[in-house]
Every structure is written in structure tokens, then in C-alpha cells.
Design an enzyme around this catalytic site. Structure first.
Site, PDB file in Angstrom:
ATOM      1  N   GLN A 115      11.677  15.165   6.823  1.00 41.49           N
ATOM      2  CA  GLN A 115      10.779  15.392   5.685  1.00 41.49           C
ATOM      3  C   GLN A 115       9.409  14.788   5.948  1.00 41.49           C
ATOM      4  OE1 GLN A 115      12.233  14.888   1.524  1.00 41.49           O
ATOM      5  NE2 GLN A 115      10.755  13.235   1.388  1.00 41.49           N
ATOM      6  N   GLY A 116       8.382  15.620   5.989  1.00 35.13           N
ATOM      7  CA  GLY A 116       7.016  15.163   6.237  1.00 35.13           C
ATOM      8  C   GLY A 116       6.217  15.066   4.955  1.00 35.13           C
ATOM      9  N   TYR A 117       6.483  14.020   4.179  1.00 33.44           N
ATOM     10  CA  TYR A 117       5.764  13.807   2.912  1.00 33.44           C
ATOM     11  C   TYR A 117       4.814  12.606   3.015  1.00 33.44           C
ATOM     12  CZ  TYR A 117       8.264  17.080  -0.213  1.00 33.44           C
ATOM     13  OH  TYR A 117       8.743  18.189  -0.856  1.00 33.44           O
ATOM     14  N   SER A 152      12.402   9.800   8.127  1.00 35.51           N
ATOM     15  CA  SER A 152      13.789   9.581   8.537  1.00 35.51           C
ATOM     16  C   SER A 152      14.246  10.663   9.506  1.00 35.51           C
ATOM     17  CB  SER A 152      14.703   9.574   7.312  1.00 35.51           C
ATOM     18  OG  SER A 152      14.336   8.568   6.405  1.00 35.51           O
ATOM     19  N   GLU A 234      16.890  15.754  -4.802  1.00 34.74           N
ATOM     20  CA  GLU A 234      17.121  14.610  -3.921  1.00 34.74           C
ATOM     21  C   GLU A 234      18.252  13.708  -4.382  1.00 34.74           C
ATOM     22  OE1 GLU A 234      14.410  11.424  -1.444  1.00 34.74           O
ATOM     23  OE2 GLU A 234      13.629  12.242  -3.294  1.00 34.74           O
ATOM     24  N   SER A 359       9.147   3.883  -5.214  1.00 31.01           N
ATOM     25  CA  SER A 359       9.264   2.471  -5.576  1.00 31.01           C
ATOM     26  C   SER A 359       9.674   2.314  -7.041  1.00 31.01           C
ATOM     27  CB  SER A 359       7.930   1.752  -5.333  1.00 31.01           C
ATOM     28  OG  SER A 359       6.960   2.229  -6.256  1.00 31.01           O
TER      29      SER A 359
END
Length: 382
Positions: A115-117, A152, A234, A359
């Protein structure tokens, strides 16, 4: 709300348990294990239709599979991101061509995704992404340049879905596009592992230098809507499997507390009982959410619950060990690889639980604004 398991669900659970008992020990590496799962049809149970090499299953059967998988001690999944994040997003927003191209390899365990966020300046504030994508002359593909971080499994992945800015001068959630990028592009994509306190490298930095992006999901400029839709997938059935792992960790901590005598301390006993009670609460919250509560803040509540709980468990794991928790393994030497025992690893890794995946501060803001209707926090406020 009623959320129970029927006899058909229990039969499904028995089948899953038997299959895992027979095959889990055959796993030699994570990629080959994904292929074995795919060959048996266990990938994509939650997809609304079969036809991609997957089985279909009811929601309660998906829960049964996730729980049995966690109990089996089978290897950690490498295909989670493709199966549970990208695939539902493609089913909701992708073209027929995109579904036909990408869903079968995910179901077969043949192609792994990352995942490229997040970016160095756009982690929890995802709308601040600066990675840019420029259209190529063919009008369909893009050239991607920029950096992603905390990615990840990027070192294992075949593909990356990337949120990039395709409209020069656009700000915030405007002008973004959800792109699919092949990772095998030497000289155009570099993956650098990030060494964690545990000594492992589960996360990575990814640098794109004119990388080729083949597909835009949901249309050019509609990336924010697609990206937010993906985040809605998710925290689903997988949270219940996560809780099975939490229960095993708690059992180990309780057993250690008894062995070391720490359980004789009434304060320690109270904390252990509270951990058990909170874990039960998390399970019922997850089941309520899966049962269709319609609560827009449920995913954020779930993240707040488990992140703080797991972090406190890590603290308990070293507390009940006493002074031994500060020492290395008995056979450790200066020339040995960096190693931790299970309690030390749990303590160090859980320090990040309240940060990654959104967070605690971000989750509380979501609840305040979207559920309680409180005034939005001014952008750029310190």
C-alpha cells in the site's frame, strides 16, 4: 442485534480446521503458502461472487475461517493487503477489465500487493501527499515520481497501489488518483527496509523515479474517494483473528505472572483481569460492527480499543518477568544477531500500535467530527 453461528457455519469451521491441521506444517515460505491457500480456494472468501478461483462464504463463515486460521499457528499472511484491501476496492470501483486482470492472481496467491499511501510529510494527514504522477503520451498510463514510507511488505510485493497527485497545483484531497504500479522496475523503484527497535524490518521506504503506472482505479482525479473507500475495508473480519492472537499472548503473560510470583501482587492481578475483560469487550464490539451497526465511528473505536490494549499488554509482559526482561538470551554474545525473546519483542513492537494504521489522535478526531458532530479542527493548527 443477533450474531450467532449456525450449524452450517460450524460445519464450515470444522472443514477449515481440518484443512489447516493437514496443511499448515507444509508451509516452507510465505509466498508458497499463499499459493497453497489459493489452490484450495481459501483466498477471497469475503468477495461477493466466485469466479476468480475463490470460494464464497457468509460473514459468519469468514469469521470462523479467520479464527481457525489464527488458532492453527499457520504462517502470517503475505496476501492480506491484496485480498482484503485492494480486491474489495476493485470490486467496488474497478472496471471489468481491471477485475479480470487482478482478482484471479490475488485469489491464486500468485501476486502480492503493498500500500503506497503514507509519505514523510503525509502520514496521518493523507491528503497532503506530494508523490506526483504525470500522464504518458498514450493517455492511459502515468509516470510516478515521489516517496512513500512505512510501506508494509514492499520488499515482497509484486504490485503497489499508490495514491498520487495527477493534477499539478492541486491541494488536499483534490487532484488525486489511485494508481496500480508494478514493483519490478529496476532503476525506477527502490525499496529500502526500515530497521525497527525489534531488529526486524517489516516496513520500508519506497522511492519512485519515473515509475510506470498501468492503471487508474475509479478514474483520474477521483483518488480520494477510492482511497477512503479502501480504508473502510481495513478493519473487518481480520480484527477477530487478530484477537485470537491477542488471547494467546495474554495467556502467556498470565502463565509467566504465575511462574514468577508476580500474580501474587494484587495490582498485577487487577491489571491482568482488566486485560481479559477488555479483550472480551473488543470481541463483542467487533461482532456488533460486523453485524451491521451502521456506526461510522466503529472502525476508529476499534482501533483505539485494540491499540491501547495491546500496548498495555506489552508493558505487562515485561513487568511480570521482572529483572529478567532486561537481559538478553542466555546464549547471547556480542557477535550474535540482534535477538529478543517473545516478551521483549511484544513490548518493543507495541510501542508503535497507537501510531501506525492511524494514530490515536486521528481516530479521536474522526469520532469527534463524524460521529459527535463537533467543530472541525482548523487545518494547519499546531
Amino acid at each position: 442485534m443477533e450474531f450467532g453461528f449456525t450449524q452450517a457455519d460450524e460445519d464450515f469451521r470444522i472443514e477449515a480446521r481440518a484443512w489447516l491441521a493437514e496443511h499448515a506444517e507444509e508451509a516452507t515460505d510465505r509466498r508458497s503458502w499463499e499459493r497453497r491457500l489459493g489452490a484450495a480456494g481459501w483466498i477471497g472468501l469475503g468477495w461477493p461472487q466466485a469466479g476468480y478461483g475463490n470460494r464464497t462464504a457468509t460473514l459468519t463463515q469468514q469469521v470462523a475461517w479467520a479464527e481457525e486460521y489464527a488458532r492453527s499457528g499457520a504462517p502470517p499472511r503475505s496476501g492480506h493487503i491484496g485480498e482484503n484491501l485492494l480486491a474489495p476496492t476493485l470490486i467496488a470501483h474497478g472496471t471489468d477489465e481491471q477485475k479480470a486482470r487482478f482478482l484471479p492472481p490475488i485469489a491464486a496467491g500468485e501476486e502480492l500487493w503493498c500500500q503506497g499511501y503514507s509519505e514523510p510529510g503525509a502520514g496521518s494527514d493523507l491528503a497532503g501527499v506530494r508523490t506526483a504522477a504525470v500522464p504518458r503520451p498514450d493517455g492511459r498510463t502515468f509516470s510516478v515520481t515521489g516517496q512513500k514510507i512505512w510501506t508494509s511488505l514492499a520488499h515482497e510485493a509484486d504490485w503497489c497501489f499508490v495514491l498520487a497527485r495527477t493534477e499539478p497545483g492541486s491541494v488536499r484531497h483534490h487532484g488525486l488518483t489511485f494508481l496500480l504500479v508494478p514493483m519490478d522496475q529496476p532503476g525506477r523503484i527502490e525499496v529500502r527496509p526500515i530497521r525497527q527497535m525489534t531488529g526486524t524490518s517489516d516496513f520500508n521506504e519506497v522511492f519512485f523515479d519515473g515509475a510506470h503506472a498501468e492503471q487508474a482505479v475509479g478514474g483520474v482525479g477521483d483518488g480520494w474517494r477510492v482511497a477512503m473507500s479502501l480504508l473502510g475495508f481495513e478493519r473487518g473480519v481480520s480484527t477477530l483473528a487478530q484477537q485470537i492472537g491477542f488471547a494467546r499472548e495474554l495467556e502467556t503473560v498470565v502463565r509467566t505472572a504465575v511462574q514468577t510470583g508476580a500474580a501474587r501482587d494484587p495490582v498485577v492481578r487487577e491489571r491482568l483481569v482488566r486485560q481479559w475483560a477488555e479483550l472480551r469487550t473488543m470481541r463483542w464490539h467487533a461482532l456488533r460492527t460486523l453485524g451491521g451497526s451502521g456506526d461510522p465511528g466503529a472502525p476508529s473505536v476499534a482501533k483505539l480499543l485494540w491499540a491501547g490494549w495491546h500496548q498495555r499488554l506489552g508493558e505487562l509482559a515485561v513487568l511480570v518477568r521482572g529483572a529478567a526482561a532486561s537481559a538478553g538470551p542466555a546464549d547471547w554474545s556480542a557477535s550474535s544477531p540482534y535477538r529478543l525473546d517473545a516478551a521483549q519483542h511484544l513490548f518493543l513492537f507495541t510501542r508503535a500500535d497507537t501510531i501506525y494504521g492511524g494514530s490515536d489522535q486521528i481516530q479521536r478526531t474522526i469520532i469527534a467530527e463524524r460521529v459527535l458532530g463537533l467543530p472541525r479542527e482548523p487545518k494547519g493548527a499546531v
